[in-house]
Every structure is written in C-alpha cells, then in structure tokens.
Enzyme design. Structure first.
Site, PDB file in Angstrom:
ATOM      1  N   LYS A 165       0.813  -1.225   0.000  1.00 16.37           N
ATOM      2  CA  LYS A 165       0.000   0.000   0.000  1.00 16.37           C
ATOM      3  C   LYS A 165       0.843   1.271   0.000  1.00 16.37           C
ATOM      4  O   LYS A 165       0.635   2.141  -0.831  1.00 16.37           O
ATOM      5  CB  LYS A 165      -0.868   0.065   1.272  1.00 16.37           C
ATOM      6  CG  LYS A 165      -2.114  -0.741   1.262  1.00 16.37           C
ATOM      7  CD  LYS A 165      -3.025  -0.331   2.420  1.00 16.37           C
ATOM      8  CE  LYS A 165      -2.387  -0.279   3.776  1.00 16.37           C
ATOM      9  NZ  LYS A 165      -2.142  -1.572   4.412  1.00 16.37           N
ATOM     10  N   ARG A 173      -9.855   1.723   8.676  1.00 15.30           N
ATOM     11  CA  ARG A 173      -9.417   0.375   9.025  1.00 15.30           C
ATOM     12  C   ARG A 173     -10.488  -0.360   9.808  1.00 15.30           C
ATOM     13  O   ARG A 173     -10.297  -1.521  10.161  1.00 15.30           O
ATOM     14  CB  ARG A 173      -8.189   0.509   9.912  1.00 15.30           C
ATOM     15  CG  ARG A 173      -6.917  -0.076   9.373  1.00 15.30           C
ATOM     16  CD  ARG A 173      -5.864   0.202  10.430  1.00 15.30           C
ATOM     17  NE  ARG A 173      -4.639  -0.476  10.206  1.00 15.30           N
ATOM     18  CZ  ARG A 173      -3.614   0.028   9.536  1.00 15.30           C
ATOM     19  NH1 ARG A 173      -3.686   1.199   8.974  1.00 15.30           N
ATOM     20  NH2 ARG A 173      -2.508  -0.670   9.426  1.00 15.30           N
ATOM     21  N   ARG A 199      11.442  -6.202   5.241  1.00 16.69           N
ATOM     22  CA  ARG A 199      11.370  -4.816   4.778  1.00 16.69           C
ATOM     23  C   ARG A 199      12.091  -3.863   5.721  1.00 16.69           C
ATOM     24  O   ARG A 199      12.196  -4.091   6.912  1.00 16.69           O
ATOM     25  CB  ARG A 199       9.924  -4.372   4.546  1.00 16.69           C
ATOM     26  CG  ARG A 199       9.210  -3.855   5.762  1.00 16.69           C
ATOM     27  CD  ARG A 199       7.911  -3.160   5.369  1.00 16.69           C
ATOM     28  NE  ARG A 199       7.033  -3.046   6.522  1.00 16.69           N
ATOM     29  CZ  ARG A 199       5.758  -2.689   6.445  1.00 16.69           C
ATOM     30  NH1 ARG A 199       5.214  -2.448   5.273  1.00 16.69           N
ATOM     31  NH2 ARG A 199       5.034  -2.585   7.531  1.00 16.69           N
ATOM     32  N   ARG A 223      11.377  -1.720  10.936  1.00 16.29           N
ATOM     33  CA  ARG A 223      10.341  -1.150  11.806  1.00 16.29           C
ATOM     34  C   ARG A 223      10.159  -1.982  13.070  1.00 16.29           C
ATOM     35  O   ARG A 223      10.125  -3.200  13.001  1.00 16.29           O
ATOM     36  CB  ARG A 223       9.016  -1.082  11.037  1.00 16.29           C
ATOM     37  CG  ARG A 223       8.619   0.319  10.650  1.00 16.29           C
ATOM     38  CD  ARG A 223       7.483   0.312   9.669  1.00 16.29           C
ATOM     39  NE  ARG A 223       6.216  -0.152  10.233  1.00 16.29           N
ATOM     40  CZ  ARG A 223       5.063  -0.093   9.577  1.00 16.29           C
ATOM     41  NH1 ARG A 223       5.027   0.407   8.361  1.00 16.29           N
ATOM     42  NH2 ARG A 223       3.959  -0.528  10.129  1.00 16.29           N
ATOM     43  N   ARG A 252      -1.238  -7.656  14.006  1.00 20.78           N
ATOM     44  CA  ARG A 252      -1.761  -6.746  12.978  1.00 20.78           C
ATOM     45  C   ARG A 252      -2.532  -7.512  11.908  1.00 20.78           C
ATOM     46  O   ARG A 252      -3.578  -7.063  11.434  1.00 20.78           O
ATOM     47  CB  ARG A 252      -0.616  -5.944  12.348  1.00 20.78           C
ATOM     48  CG  ARG A 252      -0.261  -4.716  13.183  1.00 20.78           C
ATOM     49  CD  ARG A 252       1.219  -4.400  13.120  1.00 20.78           C
ATOM     50  NE  ARG A 252       1.642  -3.997  11.803  1.00 20.78           N
ATOM     51  CZ  ARG A 252       2.847  -4.266  11.282  1.00 20.78           C
ATOM     52  NH1 ARG A 252       3.728  -4.964  11.969  1.00 20.78           N
ATOM     53  NH2 ARG A 252       3.146  -3.844  10.081  1.00 20.78           N
TER      54      ARG A 252
HETATM   55  P1  ADP Z   1       0.675  -1.587   8.728  1.00 21.13           P
HETATM   56  O1  ADP Z   1      -0.393  -1.497   7.687  1.00 21.13           O
HETATM   57  O2  ADP Z   1       1.924  -2.241   8.256  1.00 21.13           O
HETATM   58  O3  ADP Z   1       0.191  -2.178  10.042  1.00 21.13           O
HETATM   59  P2  ADP Z   1       0.658   1.343   9.028  1.00 21.13           P
HETATM   60  O4  ADP Z   1       1.907   2.091   8.787  1.00 21.13           O
HETATM   61  O5  ADP Z   1      -0.480   1.557   8.116  1.00 21.13           O
HETATM   62  O6  ADP Z   1       1.176  -0.148   9.082  1.00 21.13           O
HETATM   63  O7  ADP Z   1       0.142   1.604  10.523  1.00 21.13           O
HETATM   64  C1  ADP Z   1       0.998   1.445  11.626  1.00 21.13           C
HETATM   65  C2  ADP Z   1       0.197   1.461  12.927  1.00 21.13           C
HETATM   66  O8  ADP Z   1      -0.466   2.731  13.078  1.00 21.13           O
HETATM   67  C3  ADP Z   1      -0.916   0.432  13.040  1.00 21.13           C
HETATM   68  O9  ADP Z   1      -0.460  -0.841  13.456  1.00 21.13           O
HETATM   69  C4  ADP Z   1      -1.807   1.105  14.094  1.00 21.13           C
HETATM   70  O10 ADP Z   1      -1.275   0.978  15.392  1.00 21.13           O
HETATM   71  C5  ADP Z   1      -1.726   2.575  13.703  1.00 21.13           C
HETATM   72  N1  ADP Z   1      -2.784   2.958  12.756  1.00 21.13           N
HETATM   73  C6  ADP Z   1      -2.601   3.418  11.489  1.00 21.13           C
HETATM   74  N2  ADP Z   1      -3.782   3.668  10.899  1.00 21.13           N
HETATM   75  C7  ADP Z   1      -4.746   3.356  11.801  1.00 21.13           C
HETATM   76  C8  ADP Z   1      -6.167   3.371  11.788  1.00 21.13           C
HETATM   77  N3  ADP Z   1      -6.853   3.795  10.699  1.00 21.13           N
HETATM   78  N4  ADP Z   1      -6.831   2.965  12.894  1.00 21.13           N
HETATM   79  C9  ADP Z   1      -6.169   2.560  13.982  1.00 21.13           C
HETATM   80  N5  ADP Z   1      -4.838   2.499  14.067  1.00 21.13           N
HETATM   81  C10 ADP Z   1      -4.118   2.895  12.996  1.00 21.13           C
END
Ligand code: ADP
Ligand code: ZN
Length: 224
Positions: free
Chosen positions: A17, A93, A130, A162, A173
């Site tokens: 993404k 999400r 990654r 990360r 996740r």
């Molecule tokens: P990934 O998709 O690899 O889990 P992201 O970079 O999109 O990573 O998000 C990292 C973290 O940020 C998530 O694991 C969560 O803790 C938080 N986060 C991001 N977007 C949201 C969301 N829309 N709702 C709740 N938590 C979020």
C-alpha cells in the site's frame, strides 16, 4: 489527471500500500495521506499525540477510532485534500471509521476503493525483510536496497527495520486486519466502488496494473 480524485487503498500489511500510494498520488496529483506515517512522525517528534499512540503502534494494536478520526478529519479539512482529493493509506481500518469518512468527505463521495491483494505467506516474507526510512518513510526490500546501506536514497535519512515488524506484532496486525478491516471489502463492494487489483509481482508492474485498472474504473464511472 482526474480533478478531485478521492481514493482509498486497502490491503493487508505488506501488500505494498505505502509504496503504491506514493506512486498513485504522483500520478493523479493528489496528496498521499498515510495514517501510519502521520502517527510514526508524531512519535518521532515526541508530540503529545505521539506519546499517546506509541504503545499501540509498537505492539501492533489499533489506535482507538476516536483518536484516529480526529486526526484524519483535521488533515482532510486542509485546502489541498478538501479541494483536490487524496489517496488514503491506512484509513479507514474499521467499519466505524468508514462510516465517519463518508461524513467527513461530504458533500463529496469517495470515488474508488482499491484492494491490493497479496497472499499471506508472501506478505509475511515481505514484512520480515522490509526496511523503512525513518524520515520520509520510503520502503526498501532485498529487491530494492538503498545505494548506501542504511541511508535513504531519497532523503538521506536512516533506514531501519520497523519496530512493529517483529513476529508478534505482525501476527497481531494481520489478525486485526482479518477481524476489523476485511469487512470493509464487503462494505465498499455493496456501495459499488470496490476494485481488486493483484499486488503480486515487481513494484513497477503492480503500479502499471493499478493505474490501468483505476483509469478504466473511473472512466466507466464518468470520472475521467
Ligand atoms: P501496517 O499497515 O503495516 O500495520 P501502518 O503504517 O499503516 O502499518 O500503521 C501502523 C500502525 O499505526 C498500526 O499498526 C496502528 O497501530 C496505527 N494505525 C494506522 N492507521 C490506523 C487506523 N486507521 N486505525 C487505527 N490504528 C491505525
Ligand atoms: Zn528517506
């Protein structure tokens, strides 16, 4: 270019993404809004928001809806996104977040929700290897390493693994994706704006596939 494209990108962790959203945002000339990037930046700069969200992120838990919604509402009220549109990455999400997004974009509607599909065994492999730039969030992989090890090609920032790309946080996740985020696929399918695109293959091939599919979809909907 599509004036005012409002795109949402779905896909499990490691589906690509972030990387693809950067490319789509350049192609369609709309801002890339990544909640993950925004929250990681706030953690890094030690803001009040950063302190609140750090443990959720590190452990691979979702940040509470109210907090995420307030951050995204504020961001989407800026003139760039309010006027021209956006590529949303990592939001919504959950179903409550999707409901709120419909309210936030009024009087407009989302144009399209793209789900990038990648099998779980492949995302596990991608996540385990990654690396990411702490400053500009560019992703690196064994197929695409920085020219100088540990240094970002784009901005010179430090390239790291990360903290939430560890086995336990990844498992959490992916589980949350299944229970909380996957229902959004039906949610947007029912609204007739879902497009599924295969995310397997070299990054450039996936980008081309995405742009072709998005253009085709939007022209059918009369947006192009
Ligand atoms: P990934 O998709 O690899 O889990 P992201 O970079 O999109 O990573 O998000 C990292 C973290 O940020 C998530 O694991 C969560 O803790 C938080 N986060 C991001 N977007 C949201 C969301 N829309 N709702 C709740 N938590 C979020
Ligand atoms: Zn960088």
């Amino acid at each position: 270019m599509i004036p005012g494209a409002r795109l949402v990108m779905l896909g499990k962790q490691g589906a690509g993404k972030g990387t693809q959203c950067v490319r789509l945002s350049r192609h369609y000339v709309v801002p890339h809004i990544s909640t993950g990037d925004m929250f990681r930046a706030s953690v890094r700069s030690g803001t009040q928001l950063g302190n609140k969200v750090q443990s959720y992120i590190d452990e691979g838990n979702l940040i509470p809806d109210d907090l995420v919604i307030s951050v995204i509402s504020e961001r989407l009220s800026h003139p760039d996104t309010a006027g021209r549109g956006f590529v949303l990455d990592g939001f919504p999400r959950t179903v409550p977040q999707a409901d709120r997004l419909n309210e936030i974009v009024k009087p407009h509607k989302l144009d399209l929700v793209v789900n990038i599909t990648v099998p779980t065994d492949l995302v596990l492999e991608r996540l385990a290897t990654r690396m990411v730039c702490v400053d500009c969030q560019t992703n690196y992989s064994p197929q695409q390493t920085p020219k100088v090890q540990g240094v970002c090609d784009v901005c010179g920032g430090e390239v790291i693994h990360r903290k939430d790309d560890n086995e336990e946080a990844i498992r959490r996740r992916l589980n949350l994706y299944d229970t909380q985020t996957r229902p959004l696929i039906d949610y947007y399918q029912e609204r007739g704006i879902l497009l599924e695109v295969d995310g397997v293959g070299p990054v450039d091939d996936v980008t081309l596939r995405l742009i072709q599919s998005v253009d085709e979809f939007l022209s059918k909907m009369g947006q192009l």
